[in-house]
Scaffold this active site. Structure first.
Site, PDB file in Angstrom:
ATOM      1  N   ASP A 123       6.053   2.920  -8.514  1.00 57.84           N
ATOM      2  CA  ASP A 123       4.881   3.676  -8.082  1.00 57.84           C
ATOM      3  C   ASP A 123       5.110   4.324  -6.730  1.00 57.84           C
ATOM      4  O   ASP A 123       5.990   3.910  -5.979  1.00 57.84           O
ATOM      5  CB  ASP A 123       3.693   2.719  -7.933  1.00 57.84           C
ATOM      6  CG  ASP A 123       2.990   2.518  -9.248  1.00 57.84           C
ATOM      7  OD1 ASP A 123       3.359   3.190 -10.218  1.00 57.84           O
ATOM      8  OD2 ASP A 123       2.058   1.689  -9.291  1.00 57.84           O
ATOM      9  N   LYS A 146       1.422   7.824  -9.388  1.00 59.91           N
ATOM     10  CA  LYS A 146       0.105   8.366  -9.740  1.00 59.91           C
ATOM     11  C   LYS A 146      -0.638   8.582  -8.445  1.00 59.91           C
ATOM     12  O   LYS A 146      -0.623   7.730  -7.577  1.00 59.91           O
ATOM     13  CB  LYS A 146      -0.681   7.357 -10.588  1.00 59.91           C
ATOM     14  CG  LYS A 146      -0.168   7.218 -11.980  1.00 59.91           C
ATOM     15  CD  LYS A 146      -0.878   6.116 -12.697  1.00 59.91           C
ATOM     16  CE  LYS A 146      -0.372   4.774 -12.215  1.00 59.91           C
ATOM     17  NZ  LYS A 146      -1.129   3.643 -12.674  1.00 59.91           N
ATOM     18  N   MET A 171      -9.022   2.241  -1.443  1.00 55.13           N
ATOM     19  CA  MET A 171      -9.298   3.568  -2.019  1.00 55.13           C
ATOM     20  C   MET A 171     -10.696   4.042  -1.618  1.00 55.13           C
ATOM     21  O   MET A 171     -11.416   4.620  -2.438  1.00 55.13           O
ATOM     22  CB  MET A 171      -9.175   3.510  -3.557  1.00 55.13           C
ATOM     23  CG  MET A 171      -7.788   3.104  -4.014  1.00 55.13           C
ATOM     24  SD  MET A 171      -7.654   2.906  -5.790  1.00 55.13           S
ATOM     25  CE  MET A 171      -8.368   1.292  -6.028  1.00 55.13           C
TER      26      MET A 171
HETATM   27  N1  SAH Z   1      -2.021  -2.988  -5.705  1.00 56.05           N
HETATM   28  C1  SAH Z   1      -2.218  -2.440  -4.394  1.00 56.05           C
HETATM   29  C2  SAH Z   1      -3.423  -1.543  -4.308  1.00 56.05           C
HETATM   30  C3  SAH Z   1      -3.294  -0.286  -5.119  1.00 56.05           C
HETATM   31  S1  SAH Z   1      -4.687   0.760  -4.977  1.00 56.05           S
HETATM   32  C4  SAH Z   1      -2.289  -3.587  -3.377  1.00 56.05           C
HETATM   33  O1  SAH Z   1      -2.418  -4.745  -3.772  1.00 56.05           O
HETATM   34  O2  SAH Z   1      -2.171  -3.308  -2.186  1.00 56.05           O
HETATM   35  C5  SAH Z   1      -4.159   1.869  -3.707  1.00 56.05           C
HETATM   36  C6  SAH Z   1      -4.888   1.589  -2.439  1.00 56.05           C
HETATM   37  O3  SAH Z   1      -4.309   0.490  -1.790  1.00 56.05           O
HETATM   38  C7  SAH Z   1      -4.835   2.696  -1.416  1.00 56.05           C
HETATM   39  O4  SAH Z   1      -5.762   3.713  -1.685  1.00 56.05           O
HETATM   40  C8  SAH Z   1      -5.178   1.943  -0.155  1.00 56.05           C
HETATM   41  O5  SAH Z   1      -6.547   1.666  -0.089  1.00 56.05           O
HETATM   42  C9  SAH Z   1      -4.470   0.632  -0.400  1.00 56.05           C
HETATM   43  N2  SAH Z   1      -3.124   0.595   0.212  1.00 56.05           N
HETATM   44  C10 SAH Z   1      -1.954   0.444  -0.413  1.00 56.05           C
HETATM   45  N3  SAH Z   1      -0.947   0.385   0.474  1.00 56.05           N
HETATM   46  C11 SAH Z   1      -1.504   0.487   1.697  1.00 56.05           C
HETATM   47  C12 SAH Z   1      -1.004   0.464   3.020  1.00 56.05           C
HETATM   48  N4  SAH Z   1       0.300   0.335   3.269  1.00 56.05           N
HETATM   49  N5  SAH Z   1      -1.874   0.574   4.034  1.00 56.05           N
HETATM   50  C13 SAH Z   1      -3.187   0.688   3.810  1.00 56.05           C
HETATM   51  N6  SAH Z   1      -3.714   0.726   2.577  1.00 56.05           N
HETATM   52  C14 SAH Z   1      -2.894   0.614   1.532  1.00 56.05           C
END
Ligand code: SAH
Length: 497
Positions: free
Chosen positions: A36, A58, A173
């Site tokens: 991803d 995505k 998000m």
């Molecule tokens: N599975 C992922 C989340 C996926 S949804 C997890 O557990 O982290 C995608 C969202 O994750 C983004 O829109 C943001 O809100 C958050 N996100 C993912 N990586 C991030 C990062 N390095 N810093 C801040 N927010 C992050």
């Protein structure tokens, strides 16, 4: 054919060291990796040769690959008997659709495993110095999605209800809909003064923390990806990451990819964003006849002298390729130049008998002593190298055989991302570790028609610095002969920045 297996793996929030031991092992073993956008591409370097890495990124409003296609790919590859890694940012389940993918795999009787990852929901606040629970302040957390572009079957979030529950809210998000979310939380009873912190790009060198309140959230800028923390803990500030000495600095490291890791690692440790800009490519020697001859005869030598990590690997790779094992080395003693070379020798499960106290060839010669008559030396080396060592050993009466174990050349071009940042003046420093990295960098850059402008340079030693100055670089960091080392260079860079 036996069905393969799919591993749904969490890559962690961004910092490449925040992955599980199991996740990393499986990445190294995979036949196929479907990754991803939020999984750090650094991990792909860990893939074995021949592993197919497919970007199935995505993004909101822009789908490179549809979820159905991803599902199909996982099933197809596994049914061909392959080992598939499905690599996702953070944790594979927490808003990662890992559950849906597992359902599809189960339906097709494809064996799967889930390898949890550190979710950004927890990690981004931790890297911003915000504890998501804290005794006496917040006894519980809720992780919630801020999108209402809901997946089928997903319930609407009851924001008013969440306000009544209290504790810490971790919104993923949520940047686009933040005003609406805040309005509903306030309507549910959260005071407008409730502290809010949004952590963008958590755990990465680009991390930025925006602090505000629920009432003000709409008027401050915040961009994806971000974790929004709502609640009393959001006012806490135990920062440890953004205050690292090189945080916010972008440093280009010019070296052969296989060699850069130590320098890159240490700069990253201090918080820098490091761009690897390989300027040296290694190739096999014209033929291996000389090397093979020396290997066949190895018991007749007293010393094996290794002067680089690459030379060490190339020599032992060749030796062990020929159905030989450590016994082939017999009584030969091993001498090295540099701690990095010694540690590479140890990786081959061999001990170093003599390590030059001073990094250069002159140092090793001094350690060997004045009279080497009757001693036989084997020197694996690159095609082009300084002759100081071999000549010095001969002058002292030693019998020396030099064998070429690799050639150095230039990569085709400089990385796209580097050129783009250079153009935007977004690079703070370029690090050179040898004269050839300077010269190769200059000729690779000339090919693009671009110029390095006023980009300051850091050089590992006086020879490199002289070359850089001659090419017109502004050398702002230069080590003297006695302090030449990777850690010396890193310290000097930190002091300069
Ligand atoms: N599975 C992922 C989340 C996926 S949804 C997890 O557990 O982290 C995608 C969202 O994750 C983004 O829109 C943001 O809100 C958050 N996100 C993912 N990586 C991030 C990062 N390095 N810093 C801040 N927010 C992050």
């Amino acid at each position: 054919m036996q069905t393969g297996r799919v591993y749904l793996i969490g890559a962690g929030p961004g910092d490449p060291e925040l992955i599980t031991v199991k996740g990393l092992r499986l990445i190294r073993e995979a036949d196929v990796i479907l990754y991803d956008g939020l999984a750090n591409p650094e991990f792909l370097k860990e893939a074995r040769r021949g592993c197919e890495c497919i970007n199935v990124e995505k993004r909101p409003g822009f789908q490179r690959v549809q979820q159905d296609e991803i599902n199909q790919m996982m099933v197809d590859f596994a049914q061909k008997g392959l080992m598939v890694v499905r690599l996702k940012g953070g944790d594979p389940i927490v808003f990662g659709r890992g559950g849906e993918e597992a359902e599809v795999l189960r339906k097709h009787n494809v064996p799967f495993e889930i390898v949890p990852g550190i979710t950004s929901a927890i990690a981004a606040p931790a890297y911003a110095g915000i504890p998501v629970t804290h005794r006496g302040i917040s006894p519980h957390v809720t992780i919630v999605t801020g999108t209402t572009a809901s997946l089928e079957g997903e319930g609407e979030v009851n924001w008013e209800g969440l306000a009544k529950v209290g504790g810490t809210l971790l919104i993923l998000m949520g940047t686009r809909k933040r005003s609406e979310i805040a309005r509903r939380l306030i309507a549910g009873g959260h005071p407008p003064e409730t502290p809010v912190a949004a952590i963008e790009w958590g755990s990465l060198p680009l991390q930025r923390t925006v602090r505000t309140t629920l009432g003000e959230i709409g008027s401050v800028e915040m961009t994806n990806p971000a974790v929004i923390v709502v609640g009393k803990v959001a006012a806490m500030d135990l920062d440890w990451f953004a205050s690292k000495p090189l945080f916010g600095k972008t440093i280009a490291v010019t070296r052969a990819r296989t060699q850069a890791s130590e320098l890159v690692q240490q700069l990253r440790e201090l918080g820098a964003q490091v761009l690897e800009v390989p300027t040296i490519a290694f190739a096999e020697p014209e033929n291996w006849r000389e090397v093979d001859g020396a290997i066949a005869d190895i018991h007749s030598y007293d010393w094996l002298v290794l002067t680089s990590t690459n030379g060490t690997d190339r020599f032992f790779e060749r030796l062990f390729k020929q159905d030989r094992d450590v016994r082939a080395l017999g009584e030969i003693k091993i001498a090295t130049i540099g701690a990095a070379t010694s540690s590479r020798v140890r990786k081959w499960h061999l001990n170093v008998d003599l390590e030059a106290t001073n990094r250069a060839s002159e140092g090793l010669l001094a350690d060997f002593g004045a009279d080497l008559s009757g001693q036989r030396f084997l020197l694996p080396r690159p095609e082009k190298s300084r002759d100081v060592l071999a000549n010095g050993l001969r002058e002292r009466g030693g019998e020396v055989r030099e064998v070429v174990v690799y050639k150095t050349g230039m990569p085709e071009c400089l990385p796209e991302k580097f050129l783009q940042l250079l153009q935007e003046n977004a690079i703070d420093l370029i690090a050179f570790t040898s004269s050839s990295t300077v010269l190769n960098f200059v000729s690779l850059l000339k090919k693009t028609g671009q110029n390095w402008g006023s980009l300051p340079a850091a050089c590992i030693g006086p020879i490199t610095a002289r070359t850089a100055v001659a090419q017109g670089f502004d050398v702002v960091v230069e080590l003297d002969e006695t302090s030449v080392s990777i850690s010396g260079l890193v310290q000097a860079i930190a002091a300069y920045c």
